[in-house]
Design an enzyme around this catalytic site. Structure first.
Site, PDB file in Angstrom:
ATOM      1  N   GLU A 139      42.193  44.088  34.072  1.00 28.40           N
ATOM      2  CA  GLU A 139      41.859  45.417  34.504  1.00 28.40           C
ATOM      3  C   GLU A 139      42.084  45.694  35.810  1.00 28.40           C
ATOM      4  OE1 GLU A 139      39.314  45.671  36.804  1.00 28.40           O
ATOM      5  OE2 GLU A 139      38.331  43.813  36.878  1.00 28.40           O
ATOM      6  N   THR A 172      38.972  38.638  35.830  1.00 27.43           N
ATOM      7  CA  THR A 172      39.755  38.424  36.735  1.00 27.43           C
ATOM      8  C   THR A 172      39.584  36.780  36.670  1.00 27.43           C
ATOM      9  OG1 THR A 172      39.767  40.136  37.928  1.00 27.43           O
ATOM     10  CG2 THR A 172      40.596  38.519  39.015  1.00 27.43           C
ATOM     11  N   CYS A 177      35.450  42.836  44.388  1.00 27.31           N
ATOM     12  CA  CYS A 177      36.976  42.459  43.845  1.00 27.31           C
ATOM     13  C   CYS A 177      37.618  41.856  45.095  1.00 27.31           C
ATOM     14  CB  CYS A 177      37.525  43.320  43.288  1.00 27.31           C
ATOM     15  SG  CYS A 177      36.755  43.650  41.614  1.00 27.31           S
ATOM     16  N   VAL A 207      32.871  46.101  33.983  1.00 23.46           N
ATOM     17  CA  VAL A 207      34.302  46.078  33.445  1.00 23.46           C
ATOM     18  C   VAL A 207      33.679  46.089  31.697  1.00 23.46           C
ATOM     19  CG1 VAL A 207      36.031  44.499  32.614  1.00 23.46           C
ATOM     20  CG2 VAL A 207      35.201  44.621  35.153  1.00 23.46           C
ATOM     21  N   LYS A 223      43.960  53.417  55.234  1.00 22.46           N
ATOM     22  CA  LYS A 223      42.693  54.022  55.799  1.00 22.46           C
ATOM     23  C   LYS A 223      42.391  52.850  56.831  1.00 22.46           C
ATOM     24  CE  LYS A 223      40.038  57.361  56.116  1.00 22.46           C
ATOM     25  NZ  LYS A 223      40.400  57.795  57.434  1.00 22.46           N
TER      26      LYS A 223
HETATM   27  C1  UDX Z   1      39.352  47.394  43.867  1.00 22.62           C
HETATM   28  C2  UDX Z   1      40.739  47.720  43.038  1.00 22.62           C
HETATM   29  O1  UDX Z   1      41.104  48.781  43.633  1.00 22.62           O
HETATM   30  C3  UDX Z   1      40.694  47.836  41.621  1.00 22.62           C
HETATM   31  O2  UDX Z   1      42.116  47.965  41.229  1.00 22.62           O
HETATM   32  C4  UDX Z   1      40.252  46.190  41.175  1.00 22.62           C
HETATM   33  O3  UDX Z   1      40.297  45.816  39.981  1.00 22.62           O
HETATM   34  C5  UDX Z   1      38.674  46.002  41.905  1.00 22.62           C
HETATM   35  O4  UDX Z   1      38.904  46.092  43.290  1.00 22.62           O
HETATM   36  P1  UDX Z   1      37.115  48.491  44.221  1.00 22.62           P
HETATM   37  O5  UDX Z   1      36.454  47.022  44.588  1.00 22.62           O
HETATM   38  O6  UDX Z   1      36.216  49.506  43.316  1.00 22.62           O
HETATM   39  O7  UDX Z   1      38.490  48.232  43.632  1.00 22.62           O
HETATM   40  O8  UDX Z   1      37.406  49.441  45.578  1.00 22.62           O
HETATM   41  P2  UDX Z   1      38.583  50.110  46.345  1.00 22.62           P
HETATM   42  O9  UDX Z   1      38.429  51.608  46.089  1.00 22.62           O
HETATM   43  O10 UDX Z   1      39.944  49.572  46.137  1.00 22.62           O
HETATM   44  O11 UDX Z   1      38.191  49.821  47.929  1.00 22.62           O
HETATM   45  C6  UDX Z   1      38.005  48.479  48.207  1.00 22.62           C
HETATM   46  C7  UDX Z   1      37.725  48.311  49.665  1.00 22.62           C
HETATM   47  O12 UDX Z   1      38.587  48.637  50.584  1.00 22.62           O
HETATM   48  C8  UDX Z   1      36.440  49.133  50.108  1.00 22.62           C
HETATM   49  O13 UDX Z   1      35.653  48.447  50.905  1.00 22.62           O
HETATM   50  C9  UDX Z   1      37.223  50.316  50.900  1.00 22.62           C
HETATM   51  O14 UDX Z   1      36.251  50.756  51.714  1.00 22.62           O
HETATM   52  C10 UDX Z   1      38.530  49.501  51.531  1.00 22.62           C
HETATM   53  N1  UDX Z   1      39.585  50.405  51.743  1.00 22.62           N
HETATM   54  C11 UDX Z   1      40.204  50.746  50.814  1.00 22.62           C
HETATM   55  C12 UDX Z   1      40.004  50.243  53.156  1.00 22.62           C
HETATM   56  O15 UDX Z   1      39.251  49.936  54.008  1.00 22.62           O
HETATM   57  N2  UDX Z   1      41.156  51.214  53.444  1.00 22.62           N
HETATM   58  C13 UDX Z   1      41.694  52.017  52.561  1.00 22.62           C
HETATM   59  O16 UDX Z   1      42.797  52.404  52.915  1.00 22.62           O
HETATM   60  C14 UDX Z   1      41.529  51.481  51.141  1.00 22.62           C
END
Ligand code: UDX
Length: 431
Positions: free
Chosen positions: A151, A123, A260, A11, A251
């Site tokens: 963020e 956070t 996160c 971050v 998804k």
């Molecule tokens: C997330 C938030 O999106 C971001 O705004 C926050 O500040 C930090 O956490 P990140 O952890 O990088 O970001 O991943 P993200 O792309 O949001 O996906 C999180 C998890 O959810 C992944 O394991 C992903 O595979 C899963 N996911 C995401 C699903 O299973 N289905 C979806 O439709 C979207």
């Protein structure tokens, strides 16, 4: 403006580089000397697409240090970007945040600066802004402000998320300081919401918890689809076109992971509880997320009768595609569950092999090539949605396997195509 970033993690580095790109002078501090030495030499210690380019491009306006005194000499606004890892009970460990607040207070007192501003990017549970104020106040008796500016960065897209945000949240109980912090982002032309500090802190948790809820919701819909012969991909498309619902985060698969979502959902549930509220919905969100991994194990058992001494090949170890991060990865959780059933495991990931090796035991065979892993396998599980897995030569893989079973935990592959290769294919909620 002159800004400091305290914490040269993911971050901190993305925030620092982006604020430099917006024309500010930035000094980035970390207590980890080795990390700062690397950064000084232009070596970026984390994998984040575009970050090295941004830091190099703005190298004139970014400096690095390990010393708080230097930070205070150079900057008037200080962004706290240190980590807040989960404690055993799910609440956020704020010891690093508290230590920084104390150090800032002491350093302010030495130099008697005019109204410095402390901004929390990390956070932090609601009420932390207030706690930081009290910690600094003990050391420093003059005026200062505390602002929350959470963020919303996704790993792998963090630079783009920072430079093209949907919105910017600035929370403070002091309007002038909130406006000063908001002005740092004026060139981004994003909507800015100015609010009080507790509300800003809450927005971050509510956003992540809502997204996690969307994922658990679609996963439960997928589970019902499996039972009634409907297709969750089309259901997601059908509901996502309703603007009130939206297409993203629908998804279905093995659930959410990463540094996160799991941490923030648990922390929100925890601090709601501490304040006397039982957040029932989040309990289910967490439970469904765990269940999704167990369902993959059950799909394997249903097809193979037992997993004892079976060769299972796991494709994907990162918590999502395009990252080497395995923190709270569904793939790692799944491997541990499958291992408990007595299976022999091989695993491959385009980027995360090294990190996964640290988290898993020596029994697992990590392979550099997917084709190697398929040799003699009784089943393949797709555990991370790396797009390149689609382009593998699946007819070759089929010939190498002992039993042609694919459990697609991320709904990545085309079921029809896989079946035409002769695989037994099972996704999550797919016909
Ligand atoms: C997330 C938030 O999106 C971001 O705004 C926050 O500040 C930090 O956490 P990140 O952890 O990088 O970001 O991943 P993200 O792309 O949001 O996906 C999180 C998890 O959810 C992944 O394991 C992903 O595979 C899963 N996911 C995401 C699903 O299973 N289905 C979806 O439709 C979207």
């Amino acid at each position: 403006m002159k800004l400091s970033i305290i914490g040269a993690g993911y971050v901190g580095l993305v925030t620092g580089a982006s604020l430099a790109e917006l024309g500010h002078d930035v000094i980035i501090m970390d207590i980890d000397r080795a990390r700062i030495e690397k950064l000084d030499k232009g070596i970026i210690p984390i994998y984040e697409p575009g970050l090295d380019r941004l830091i190099n491009k703005n190298s004139e306006s970014i400096s690095f240090t390990t010393k708080m005194d230097e930070v205070i000499r150079e900057a008037d606004i200080h962004f706290i970007c240190v980590w807040t890892p989960p404690l055993k009970d799910g609440s956020a460990d704020l010891s690093a945040v508290r230590a920084v607040a104390r150090d800032l207070g002491k350093a302010f007192a030495k130099r008697k600066i005019k109204t410095p501003i402390i901004v929390t990017k990390s956070t932090v549970p609601v009420g932390t802004g207030k706690a930081i104020r009290q910690i600094v106040r003990k050391e420093y008796k003059n005026d200062f402000s505390v602002v929350s500016n959470p963020e919303f960065l996704r790993e792998g897209q963090a630079v783009a998320d920072m430079m093209h945000p949907d919105r910017i949240i600035v929370g403070s109980n002091d309007e002038e300081s909130a406006k000063t912090v908001a002005s740092l982002y004026q060139d981004l032309r994003a909507p800015i919401i100015i609010t009080d500090i507790a509300t800003a802190e809450m927005i971050k948790y509510a956003a992540n918890a809502f997204l996690a809820t969307k994922i658990s919701f679609i996963n439960e819909v997928a589970n019902v689809c499996d039972l009634v012969g409907a297709d969750v991909e089309s259901v997601a498309e059908g509901i996502g076109m309703d603007k009130r619902i939206g297409k993203s985060f629908l998804k279905a698969g093995m659930g959410y992971g990463g540094s996160c979502f799991p941490k923030d959902v648990r922390a929100l549930q925890q601090f709601a509880n501490h304040n006397g509220y039982d957040f029932k919905l989040l309990k289910s969100v967490i439970e469904v997320n765990e269940q999704q991994r167990q369902m993959v194990v059950e799909k394997l058992i249903n097809n193979l009768v037992t997993l004892k001494n079976k060769n299972i090949f796991i494709l994907g170890l990162a918590f999502k595609a395009h990252t080497d991060d395995v923190r709270e990865s569904g793939a790692i959780d799944l491997i541990i569950r499958i291992q408990k059933q007595g299976a022999k495991i091989r695993a491959h990931d385009p980027l995360a092999l090294l990190n996964a090796r640290r988290d898993l035991d020596d029994e697992i065979k990590f392979v550099a090539q997917p084709y190697q892993g398929a040799q003699g396998a009784d089943a393949i599980v797709i555990a991370t949605e790396w797009p390149e897995f689609r382009d593998l030569d699946w007819s070759v893989i089929k010939k190498q396997m002992r039993n042609p079973l694919i459990i697609d935990g991320r709904n990545l592959l085309d079921p029809r195509q896989m079946r035409s290769h002769g695989f037994i294919y099972e996704g999550v909620g797919r016909r």
